[in-house]
Enzyme design. Sequence first.
Site, mmCIF file in Angstrom:
data_model
loop_
_atom_site.group_PDB
_atom_site.id
_atom_site.type_symbol
_atom_site.label_atom_id
_atom_site.label_comp_id
_atom_site.label_asym_id
_atom_site.label_seq_id
_atom_site.Cartn_x
_atom_site.Cartn_y
_atom_site.Cartn_z
ATOM 1 N N LYS A 41 0.841 -1.203 0.000
ATOM 2 C CA LYS A 41 0.000 0.000 0.000
ATOM 3 C C LYS A 41 0.874 1.251 0.000
ATOM 4 O O LYS A 41 1.892 1.306 0.691
ATOM 5 C CB LYS A 41 -0.922 -0.014 1.220
ATOM 6 C CG LYS A 41 -1.921 1.149 1.251
ATOM 7 C CD LYS A 41 -2.863 1.026 2.447
ATOM 8 C CE LYS A 41 -3.823 2.197 2.520
ATOM 9 N NZ LYS A 41 -4.755 2.091 3.677
ATOM 10 N N SER A 48 -10.201 -0.145 7.363
ATOM 11 C CA SER A 48 -9.671 -0.043 6.002
ATOM 12 C C SER A 48 -8.964 -1.273 5.477
ATOM 13 O O SER A 48 -8.512 -1.286 4.335
ATOM 14 C CB SER A 48 -8.728 1.165 5.896
ATOM 15 O OG SER A 48 -9.466 2.358 5.992
ATOM 16 N N SER A 83 -9.697 2.263 3.056
ATOM 17 C CA SER A 83 -8.820 2.963 2.134
ATOM 18 C C SER A 83 -7.869 2.046 1.372
ATOM 19 O O SER A 83 -7.252 2.447 0.401
ATOM 20 C CB SER A 83 -7.988 3.997 2.907
ATOM 21 O OG SER A 83 -7.149 3.322 3.865
#
Length: 484
Positions: free
Chosen positions: A83, A182, A158
């Site tokens: 990420k 998330s 997210s």
Amino acid sequence: MSETLNLETLSIPAARTAVAEGRVTAAALAEQHYDRIAAVDPEIHSYLALSRERALKQAIKIDTAAKAGDTLGPLAGIAIGIKDVLAMQGAPATAGSLILKGYHPPYDATCVAKLEAAGAILLGKLNCDEFAMGSSNENSAYGPVKNPRALDRVPGGSSGGSAASVAAGLCVASLGTDTGGSIRQPAAFCGVVGVLPTYGRISRYGLIAFASSLDRVGPFTRSVADAATMLEVLSGPDTLDATASTQPTASYTTEAAKPVSGLRIGVPEEYFGEGLNPEIRAAIEKSLDDLRAAGCTIHKVSLPHTKYAVPTYYVIATAEASSNLSRMDGVRFGHRSEDSKTLSSMYRQSRDEGFGAEVKRRILLGTYVLSAGYYDAYYRKAQQVRTLLTRDFLTAFAQVDAIVCPVTPTPAFKLGEKTDDPLQMYLEDIYSVAASLAGICGMSVPCGTTQAGLPIGVQILAKHFDESTMLRVGSAIESAQLSR
């Protein structure tokens, strides 16, 4: 000639064994993933940057060790995506924001370094909501990610890029972060496994902070066994992170395989009220039946302060975000406006040009709740309610070994459906933020699909540092699901 593996179903043990036995080289396996990314990802948009040079250098190292008969690490040859809120040498770290466009960190996050030390091939950086703020991955400054299971739907946020890349076979596993859901919510939306470790279980060093008392790093995989392997590699203390726990870790792969007979499973009545999609309710009830058949006992528990979790979370998280993002000012970090004539206008314009609407909204809210005259009314009160939420879980875990409940109130919603209504978007976190505030561990495991074919996830929560029980329950649910 290297064997061609099915990247959409490839597991960590299968990939590692193929590399160790010489049926495929780590370099060839990395190239197979890059070829698939080139073919599939333009439509999904899960990757923001590829780190081909670093990946192939690592692959050659693994192949050399395999040919020499050396002992390989637990993730040898495994393709993993990272990420874009985590620092990684040789790749940008934008946190999905224009304000960090072009920033290349000179070091690796501890979790990134641990993966590579275990033999992982790091393919590149994954798309995410800007500074990890969002529930749909539509807040990325570089464009939204699409759900591989339904391209007109969001992948969740997210960590939408992290979930989507695993679901689409663009990596074997990935790293995401979870501040208020998330990891768990995107995992549920994309039909993969996502793990929220106990706060402190995995080092946060090298993570671009959103809310420091809430942010946690965790893995996405296609199975509970793979998640256990990742957790085993990532867990442990870190001298570079004062919040990393020294609590002993376990052999999570061994723990995940243990039977669940005799475990007490709690079902919180507050998580099954109005607003829960009936298909999600039915799928979770079926999972509870599966656990009962495996020898578990099911008990009702109460988490009475759950109704305060969402407002409490959005006070604490935004307050911490306003403080953490103050460093993105065009001087210490971030984009610097070229149009400003004075120092004060440079600060204002740099942040205005660099931050997106959702980040600005949360900075403003966080600054407000920390301001003189409002600190006691909002921030201090939210911290007091956070303690009450934690006590609710501690009381429940005195009666049960794990809690099973929904991850989200609805399946994946359509792109653009909630972007104009921030409050509706925030309510997507209703079943996930309480565990984040309490610091306990949790995970999302696929437990079925809707009639429209959208994935459904079930959430398993366990007490602090009891990832072993969490994984056992998740494995039992997964096994029952696969046997149907």
